[in-house]
Design a protein around this motif. Structure first.
Motif, short mmCIF file in Angstrom:
data_model
loop_
_atom_site.label_atom_id
_atom_site.label_comp_id
_atom_site.label_asym_id
_atom_site.label_seq_id
_atom_site.Cartn_x
_atom_site.Cartn_y
_atom_site.Cartn_z
N ALA A 92 46.70 -27.65 2.71
CA ALA A 92 45.21 -27.30 2.49
C ALA A 92 44.30 -27.33 4.11
O ALA A 92 43.88 -27.69 4.06
CB ALA A 92 44.78 -28.36 1.74
N ALA A 93 43.72 -25.81 3.52
CA ALA A 93 42.70 -25.75 4.69
C ALA A 93 41.32 -25.83 4.08
O ALA A 93 40.84 -25.96 3.05
CB ALA A 93 43.08 -24.12 4.60
N GLN A 94 40.51 -26.50 5.08
CA GLN A 94 38.71 -26.55 4.63
C GLN A 94 38.40 -25.95 5.55
O GLN A 94 38.87 -26.44 6.85
CB GLN A 94 38.74 -28.20 4.90
CG GLN A 94 39.45 -29.73 4.28
CD GLN A 94 39.24 -30.76 4.94
OE1 GLN A 94 38.38 -31.37 4.38
NE2 GLN A 94 40.20 -31.71 4.32
N VAL A 95 38.07 -25.02 4.45
CA VAL A 95 36.55 -24.20 5.25
C VAL A 95 34.79 -24.30 5.06
O VAL A 95 34.81 -24.51 3.90
CB VAL A 95 37.25 -22.83 5.34
CG1 VAL A 95 38.86 -22.41 5.78
CG2 VAL A 95 37.05 -22.12 4.19
N GLY A 96 34.31 -23.45 6.19
CA GLY A 96 33.08 -23.65 5.28
C GLY A 96 32.74 -22.41 4.37
O GLY A 96 33.39 -21.36 4.82
N LEU A 97 31.57 -22.19 3.03
CA LEU A 97 30.84 -21.16 2.84
C LEU A 97 30.52 -20.87 2.69
O LEU A 97 29.60 -21.71 2.04
CB LEU A 97 31.87 -21.72 1.37
CG LEU A 97 31.33 -20.09 -0.16
CD1 LEU A 97 32.16 -19.19 0.67
CD2 LEU A 97 31.24 -21.32 -1.42
N SER A 98 30.21 -19.64 3.10
CA SER A 98 28.50 -19.49 4.07
C SER A 98 28.22 -18.00 2.53
O SER A 98 28.44 -17.56 4.00
CB SER A 98 27.94 -19.44 4.49
OG SER A 98 26.93 -19.68 5.25
N MET A 99 27.80 -17.87 2.06
CA MET A 99 27.13 -17.07 0.89
C MET A 99 26.11 -15.72 1.63
O MET A 99 25.35 -17.01 1.23
CB MET A 99 27.67 -16.03 -0.62
CG MET A 99 28.84 -17.25 -1.08
SD MET A 99 30.35 -16.17 -1.29
CE MET A 99 29.67 -14.78 -2.08
N ALA A 100 26.10 -15.00 2.10
CA ALA A 100 25.39 -14.47 2.20
C ALA A 100 25.38 -12.99 2.59
O ALA A 100 26.42 -12.51 2.48
CB ALA A 100 24.69 -14.66 4.47
N THR B 117 23.61 -14.02 8.92
CA THR B 117 23.02 -14.77 8.33
C THR B 117 23.85 -16.27 8.06
O THR B 117 23.46 -16.82 7.80
CB THR B 117 22.48 -14.56 7.18
OG1 THR B 117 21.27 -13.58 7.68
CG2 THR B 117 22.03 -15.17 6.01
N GLY B 118 25.24 -15.72 7.71
CA GLY B 118 25.85 -16.89 7.11
C GLY B 118 27.21 -17.10 8.12
O GLY B 118 27.61 -19.33 7.56
N ALA B 119 26.79 -16.57 9.31
CA ALA B 119 27.45 -17.95 10.71
C ALA B 119 26.20 -18.92 10.65
O ALA B 119 26.84 -19.78 11.19
CB ALA B 119 28.41 -17.28 11.42
N ASN B 120 25.11 -18.15 11.27
CA ASN B 120 23.88 -19.37 11.33
C ASN B 120 24.00 -20.37 10.54
O ASN B 120 23.66 -21.69 11.24
CB ASN B 120 23.06 -18.68 11.08
CG ASN B 120 23.10 -17.27 12.61
OD1 ASN B 120 23.22 -17.58 13.06
ND2 ASN B 120 22.03 -16.60 12.66
N GLY C 202 29.58 -14.61 5.12
CA GLY C 202 29.03 -12.93 4.89
C GLY C 202 29.29 -12.73 3.01
O GLY C 202 29.62 -13.46 1.72
N PRO C 203 28.69 -11.62 3.01
CA PRO C 203 29.08 -10.64 1.36
C PRO C 203 29.79 -10.82 0.83
O PRO C 203 31.03 -10.86 1.32
CB PRO C 203 28.66 -8.86 1.37
CG PRO C 203 28.98 -9.21 3.21
CD PRO C 203 28.90 -10.43 3.92
N ARG C 204 30.16 -10.72 -0.15
CA ARG C 204 31.45 -11.01 -1.59
C ARG C 204 32.48 -10.02 -0.78
O ARG C 204 33.81 -10.03 -1.12
CB ARG C 204 30.61 -10.64 -3.17
CG ARG C 204 31.84 -10.72 -3.76
CD ARG C 204 31.36 -9.60 -4.88
NE ARG C 204 32.13 -9.51 -6.05
CZ ARG C 204 32.15 -11.22 -7.08
NH1 ARG C 204 31.10 -11.94 -7.42
NH2 ARG C 204 33.57 -10.98 -8.04
N GLU C 205 32.75 -8.80 -1.03
CA GLU C 205 33.83 -7.93 -0.72
C GLU C 205 34.13 -8.92 1.52
O GLU C 205 35.10 -8.16 1.13
CB GLU C 205 33.12 -7.06 0.49
CG GLU C 205 31.98 -5.84 -1.16
CD GLU C 205 31.26 -6.51 -1.19
OE1 GLU C 205 30.06 -7.24 -0.74
OE2 GLU C 205 30.54 -6.01 -2.86
N HIS C 206 33.22 -9.19 1.98
CA HIS C 206 34.14 -9.61 3.44
C HIS C 206 34.58 -11.20 3.02
O HIS C 206 36.22 -10.88 3.49
CB HIS C 206 33.43 -9.56 4.16
CG HIS C 206 33.52 -10.26 5.47
ND1 HIS C 206 34.77 -9.87 6.85
CD2 HIS C 206 33.51 -11.00 5.89
CE1 HIS C 206 34.82 -10.01 7.66
NE2 HIS C 206 34.12 -11.44 6.64
N VAL C 207 33.97 -11.64 1.80
CA VAL C 207 34.89 -12.94 1.21
C VAL C 207 35.89 -12.63 0.41
O VAL C 207 37.05 -13.48 0.91
CB VAL C 207 34.07 -13.87 0.75
CG1 VAL C 207 34.37 -15.27 0.20
CG2 VAL C 207 31.98 -14.15 1.54
#
Length: 369
Positions: free
Chosen positions: A239-247, A252-255, A320-325
């Motif tokens: 079970a990996a816990q990760v941040g989610l920042s759609m941008a 922008t996502g990383a910031n 980042g954007p949908r494609e990268h996610v």
């Protein structure tokens, strides 16, 4: 779904469960109880499998899990984590059994040793022998779940005490299931091996598909020690816990995630003992980990956040954007993650709720669940 964490052959279909990590109550402006409820309900509607709650020295997990679970129909609930120094193992067993009853058999017991500053500064418990203490703690909880009189003679725990009127007692309220699944939050190699040996799942933080094979090998060492042929991870939940920042772009996502990464890599612990900083170093970010820690401990928190490499965030979160996610979701699944638990970020609660649904849509479109 039975977790599958064995090596993936080319062309194989790999599935992951989705989870949501709700964190603590009251740590940011939007994390009030109504916001947590909204995020929980969005995840339930979107078909997420499990919601995790955290505790440090503010809100506690059991109270929030009992309250929030009443507003969902399908979500399982997990502690990420119950702090081992905060409860006796018997108390942890009682609480887990109660929550398993409340949620109709949908509770997962995540445990962690916390850190020296919290353990000794807040709970007044010496941070010594964390591996041995964890092993005995889990032993006692499993004894309680096994409907046995709890008698235990270890190095760290003695039940009942030998010089008084105490007697070996049996857990009165049985959990809904014979055994509540036990997860361990572990970072260091030896703790990873222990997790593979005695737990049903691993709670990983700052998990990178590129670094995960090394961590899975550590889990396999423990699994083999426990009698699983060739260290098989069949039935074991990664079970990996990760941040989610759609941008719209990676920066922008990383910031949005920089401050949190800097807090852990730079400030969770002392200069001599910071488990997250050591993890970043093992992942190949030695210089950056040192710079982030120096800046954070010098109280230059904004500078520390900006010193976190974007590559570190990109490897350990969905940004980042949908494609990268979508690309990174495949990387996590193929690396061996069986439950991907996300902490959605955004500039508003509405954006965070939208991110929950967008991620579920991507998972479905990519055939990952």
């Amino acid at each position: 779904m039975v977790p599958v964490t064995e090596p993936v052959e080319a062309g194989s279909v790999v599935f992951m469960d989705l989870g949501i990590n709700l964190g603590y109550w009251g740590t940011t402006g939007t994390d009030d109880l109504a916001a947590m409820k909204a995020l929980t309900q969005a995840a339930d509607v979107a078909g997420y499998r499990v919601a995790w709650l955290a505790e440090a020295y503010g809100s506690d997990v059991p109270s929030l899990a009992a309250y929030l679970s009443a507003f969902t129909e399908n979500l399982e609930w997990g502690s990420a984590v119950f702090q081992i120094p905060a409860r006796t193992p018997a108390m942890a067993a009682m609480t887990a059994a109660t929550l398993d009853k409340i949620t109709d058999g949908r509770f997962r017991l995540g445990l962690g040793v916390s850190g020296p500053q919290v353990s000794e500064g807040w709970h007044g418990v010496r941070f010594d022998s964390p591996l041995g203490r964890t092993r005995e703690y889990v032993d006692i909880i499993r004894l309680a779940f096994d409907r046995k009189n709890v008698e235990y003679h270890g190095k760290h725990f003695e039940l009942p005490l030998p010089d008084g009127p105490g007697k070996a007692l049996r857990l009165l309220l049985l959990p809904e299931r014979a055994q509540v699944p036990i997860y361990l939050a572990s970072i260091g190699p030896k703790n990873m091996e222990l997790t593979g040996e005695i737990a049903d799942g691993w709670l990983g933080i700052f998990v990178s598909p590129e670094h995960l094979p090394e961590q899975l090998e550590q889990l396999r060492v423990g699994r083999e020690r426990a009698g699983h042929a060739d260290g098989s991870l069949d039935g074991f939940d990664v079970a990996a816990q990760v941040g989610l920042s759609m941008a719209g772009d990676l920066d922008t996502g990383a910031n949005r995630l920089r401050a949190n990464a800097a807090l852990y890599v730079g400030g969770m612990g002392s200069r001599k003992k910071n488990f997250y900083n050591a993890l970043a170093r093992r992942m190949g970010f030695e210089e950056a980990a040192q710079e982030v820690q120096d800046l954070f401990l010098d109280r230059k928190h904004r500078d520390a956040a900006m010193a976190v490499p974007r590559d570190f965030i990109d490897r350990t979160a969905l940004i980042g954007p949908r494609e990268h996610v979508a690309e990174r979701l495949h990387a996590y699944a193929e690396a061996g993650v069986t439950t991907l638990s996300v902490s959605p970020t955004g500039d508003s609660l509405e954006e965070r709720v939208a991110a929950i649904h967008t991620l579920a849509d991507i998972m479905d479109a990519e055939g990952l669940r």
